[in-house]
Design a protein around this motif. Structure first.
Motif, short mmCIF file in Angstrom:
data_model
loop_
_atom_site.label_atom_id
_atom_site.label_comp_id
_atom_site.label_asym_id
_atom_site.label_seq_id
_atom_site.Cartn_x
_atom_site.Cartn_y
_atom_site.Cartn_z
N PHE A 39 -14.56 -22.99 5.50
CA PHE A 39 -14.21 -23.11 6.91
C PHE A 39 -12.86 -22.47 7.18
O PHE A 39 -12.67 -21.75 8.18
CB PHE A 39 -14.22 -24.57 7.37
CG PHE A 39 -14.03 -24.70 8.85
CD1 PHE A 39 -15.06 -24.40 9.73
CD2 PHE A 39 -12.81 -25.11 9.36
CE1 PHE A 39 -14.88 -24.50 11.10
CE2 PHE A 39 -12.61 -25.22 10.73
CZ PHE A 39 -13.65 -24.91 11.59
N GLU A 40 -11.88 -22.68 6.29
CA GLU A 40 -10.56 -22.05 6.45
C GLU A 40 -10.69 -20.53 6.42
O GLU A 40 -10.01 -19.82 7.17
CB GLU A 40 -9.60 -22.55 5.37
CG GLU A 40 -9.21 -24.01 5.57
CD GLU A 40 -8.49 -24.62 4.39
OE1 GLU A 40 -8.39 -23.97 3.31
OE2 GLU A 40 -8.02 -25.77 4.53
N TRP A 41 -11.56 -20.00 5.55
CA TRP A 41 -11.81 -18.55 5.50
C TRP A 41 -12.37 -18.07 6.84
O TRP A 41 -11.95 -17.03 7.37
CB TRP A 41 -12.78 -18.22 4.36
CG TRP A 41 -13.06 -16.76 4.27
CD1 TRP A 41 -12.37 -15.83 3.55
CD2 TRP A 41 -14.12 -16.05 4.94
NE1 TRP A 41 -12.91 -14.59 3.73
CE2 TRP A 41 -14.00 -14.70 4.58
CE3 TRP A 41 -15.14 -16.42 5.79
CZ2 TRP A 41 -14.86 -13.72 5.06
CZ3 TRP A 41 -16.01 -15.45 6.27
CH2 TRP A 41 -15.87 -14.11 5.91
N LEU A 42 -13.33 -18.82 7.41
CA LEU A 42 -13.90 -18.45 8.71
C LEU A 42 -12.81 -18.39 9.78
O LEU A 42 -12.76 -17.45 10.58
CB LEU A 42 -14.97 -19.45 9.13
CG LEU A 42 -16.31 -19.37 8.41
CD1 LEU A 42 -17.16 -20.59 8.74
CD2 LEU A 42 -17.03 -18.10 8.75
N VAL A 43 -11.92 -19.38 9.80
CA VAL A 43 -10.84 -19.41 10.79
C VAL A 43 -9.91 -18.21 10.59
O VAL A 43 -9.57 -17.50 11.55
CB VAL A 43 -10.05 -20.74 10.71
CG1 VAL A 43 -8.80 -20.71 11.57
CG2 VAL A 43 -10.96 -21.91 11.12
N ARG A 44 -9.49 -17.98 9.35
CA ARG A 44 -8.58 -16.85 9.06
C ARG A 44 -9.20 -15.51 9.46
O ARG A 44 -8.49 -14.57 9.80
CB ARG A 44 -8.23 -16.80 7.56
CG ARG A 44 -7.15 -17.74 7.12
CD ARG A 44 -6.63 -17.40 5.73
NE ARG A 44 -7.64 -17.16 4.74
CZ ARG A 44 -8.26 -18.10 4.00
NH1 ARG A 44 -7.93 -19.37 4.16
NH2 ARG A 44 -9.17 -17.78 3.12
N ASN A 45 -10.52 -15.42 9.39
CA ASN A 45 -11.22 -14.17 9.69
C ASN A 45 -11.83 -14.16 11.09
O ASN A 45 -12.74 -13.37 11.38
CB ASN A 45 -12.29 -13.91 8.62
CG ASN A 45 -11.64 -13.53 7.31
OD1 ASN A 45 -11.29 -12.39 7.10
ND2 ASN A 45 -11.46 -14.51 6.44
#
Length: 82
Positions: A39-45
């Motif tokens: 989820f953090e990867w989705l937010v960062r991207n």
């Protein structure tokens, strides 16, 4: 936010779905080991294309059987109407 398939709205049941069905391969490629990291990867991207929201049941059924039973029901109704 709700399940694209069955419209479940309880956030506790919702999951992020890889539309192309390549979830485990993609998570290995980006080096994430759990849902929080993903989820953090989705937010960062900036929530890139290729993902949608499904409830746990619809996501698991799609992964295991290729389609969720809800989708099969809709296709049956369309066939009957024709």
């Amino acid at each position: 936010m709700e399940c694209r398939c069955c419209h479940e709205k309880h956030v506790e049941f919702l999951t992020v779905n890889h539309i192309n069905g390549n979830g485990s391969k993609h998570r290995r490629e980006i080096g994430v080991n759990n849902g929080r990291q993903f989820f953090e990867w989705l937010v960062r991207n900036n929530f890139p294309d290729g993902f949608d929201i499904l409830c746990w049941n619809c996501n698991c059924a799609s992964g295991k059987f290729g389609k969720c039973p809800h989708e099969k029901e809709v296709m049956s109704c369309i066939s009957l109407a024709m």
